[in-house]
Design a protein around this motif. Structure first.
Motif, mmCIF file in Angstrom:
data_model
loop_
_atom_site.group_PDB
_atom_site.id
_atom_site.type_symbol
_atom_site.label_atom_id
_atom_site.label_comp_id
_atom_site.label_asym_id
_atom_site.label_seq_id
_atom_site.Cartn_x
_atom_site.Cartn_y
_atom_site.Cartn_z
ATOM 1 N N HIS A 17 -20.565 52.214 -19.811
ATOM 2 C CA HIS A 17 -20.237 50.832 -19.459
ATOM 3 C C HIS A 17 -20.675 49.894 -20.569
ATOM 4 N N GLY A 18 -19.756 49.118 -21.084
ATOM 5 C CA GLY A 18 -20.083 48.078 -22.044
ATOM 6 C C GLY A 18 -20.213 48.558 -23.478
ATOM 7 N N ARG A 19 -20.116 47.607 -24.371
ATOM 8 C CA ARG A 19 -20.140 47.910 -25.815
ATOM 9 C C ARG A 19 -21.456 48.528 -26.263
ATOM 10 N N ARG A 20 -22.573 48.192 -25.626
ATOM 11 C CA ARG A 20 -23.858 48.757 -26.036
ATOM 12 C C ARG A 20 -23.863 50.267 -25.845
ATOM 13 N N GLU A 21 -23.436 50.737 -24.670
ATOM 14 C CA GLU A 21 -23.394 52.180 -24.409
ATOM 15 C C GLU A 21 -22.338 52.859 -25.276
ATOM 16 N N ILE A 22 -21.210 52.197 -25.480
ATOM 17 C CA ILE A 22 -20.155 52.758 -26.333
ATOM 18 C C ILE A 22 -20.654 52.852 -27.774
ATOM 19 N N ALA A 23 -21.394 51.848 -28.237
ATOM 20 C CA ALA A 23 -21.956 51.873 -29.592
ATOM 21 C C ALA A 23 -22.896 53.060 -29.767
ATOM 22 N N GLN A 24 -23.691 53.367 -28.752
ATOM 23 C CA GLN A 24 -24.601 54.514 -28.823
ATOM 24 C C GLN A 24 -23.824 55.818 -28.959
ATOM 25 N N LEU A 25 -22.752 55.965 -28.184
ATOM 26 C CA LEU A 25 -21.915 57.160 -28.281
ATOM 27 C C LEU A 25 -21.314 57.271 -29.676
ATOM 28 N N LEU A 26 -20.740 56.186 -30.179
ATOM 29 C CA LEU A 26 -20.106 56.226 -31.494
ATOM 30 C C LEU A 26 -21.113 56.522 -32.596
ATOM 31 N N HIS A 27 -22.310 55.957 -32.485
ATOM 32 C CA HIS A 27 -23.350 56.251 -33.481
ATOM 33 C C HIS A 27 -23.673 57.746 -33.481
ATOM 34 N N ASP A 28 -23.797 58.323 -32.291
ATOM 35 C CA ASP A 28 -24.070 59.759 -32.182
ATOM 36 C C ASP A 28 -22.941 60.578 -32.816
ATOM 37 N N ILE A 29 -21.714 60.260 -32.471
ATOM 38 C CA ILE A 29 -20.563 61.013 -32.983
ATOM 39 C C ILE A 29 -20.464 60.906 -34.498
ATOM 40 N N TYR A 30 -20.573 59.685 -35.030
ATOM 41 C CA TYR A 30 -20.369 59.496 -36.461
ATOM 42 C C TYR A 30 -21.587 59.865 -37.311
ATOM 43 N N SER A 31 -22.690 60.234 -36.663
ATOM 44 C CA SER A 31 -23.844 60.728 -37.425
ATOM 45 C C SER A 31 -23.758 62.239 -37.640
ATOM 46 N N ARG A 32 -22.776 62.875 -37.031
ATOM 47 C CA ARG A 32 -22.599 64.329 -37.152
ATOM 48 C C ARG A 32 -21.793 64.680 -38.401
ATOM 49 N N ASP A 33 -21.939 65.926 -38.834
ATOM 50 C CA ASP A 33 -21.181 66.447 -39.975
ATOM 51 C C ASP A 33 -19.793 66.846 -39.485
ATOM 52 N N MET A 34 -18.894 65.862 -39.424
ATOM 53 C CA MET A 34 -17.545 66.140 -38.943
ATOM 54 C C MET A 34 -16.566 65.107 -39.461
#
Length: 121
Positions: free
Chosen positions: A52-69
């Motif tokens: 819910h909300g941009r804060r939680e979405i930002a956390q998900l995106l940070h996790d995804i884009y910190s990976r080697d992919m």
């Protein structure tokens, strides 16, 4: 009842966001009160992950884009206040992920998104 859009959804920004190296551009496409539901092997349709909300979405995106992919936008279709898109991803070790999204738009921003994803096991 559908949600009306006041401005067009920017597919090129979506492409740059998905294919970029951080989630910042992608995050700019979400409404402040956006909701994402994610269905996959670990989160079945009756118990999806819900953000819910941009804060939680930002956390998900940070996790995804910190990976080697890497990430690629394969297809996107926009019709009225809805869009659907496919993205393919690959981890550095060769593991592949495929995600399909259906979104509801409001004023050119993503208000709701359903992501169904599968990956190599």
């Amino acid at each position: 009842m559908g949600t009306t859009t006041g401005s067009a959804f920017d597919i090129e920004t979506l492409r740059r966001g998905i294919e970029g190296t951080t989630g910042n551009t992608l995050l700019s496409l979400y409404a402040d009160d956006a909701e994402i539901r994610i269905v996959d092997h670990d989160h079945q349709p009756s118990h999806p992950t819900v953000l819910h909300g941009r804060r939680e979405i930002a956390q998900l995106l940070h996790d995804i884009y910190s990976r080697d992919m890497t990430h690629r936008l394969d297809q996107c279709v926009v019709q009225g206040d809805h869009a659907a898109f496919s993205e393919s991803c690959q981890y550095g070790d060769g593991t592949r992920v495929l995600a399909e999204s259906m979104v509801t738009l409001r004023d050119g921003k993503i208000a709701n998104q359903l992501i169904i994803q599968a990956w190599d096991e």
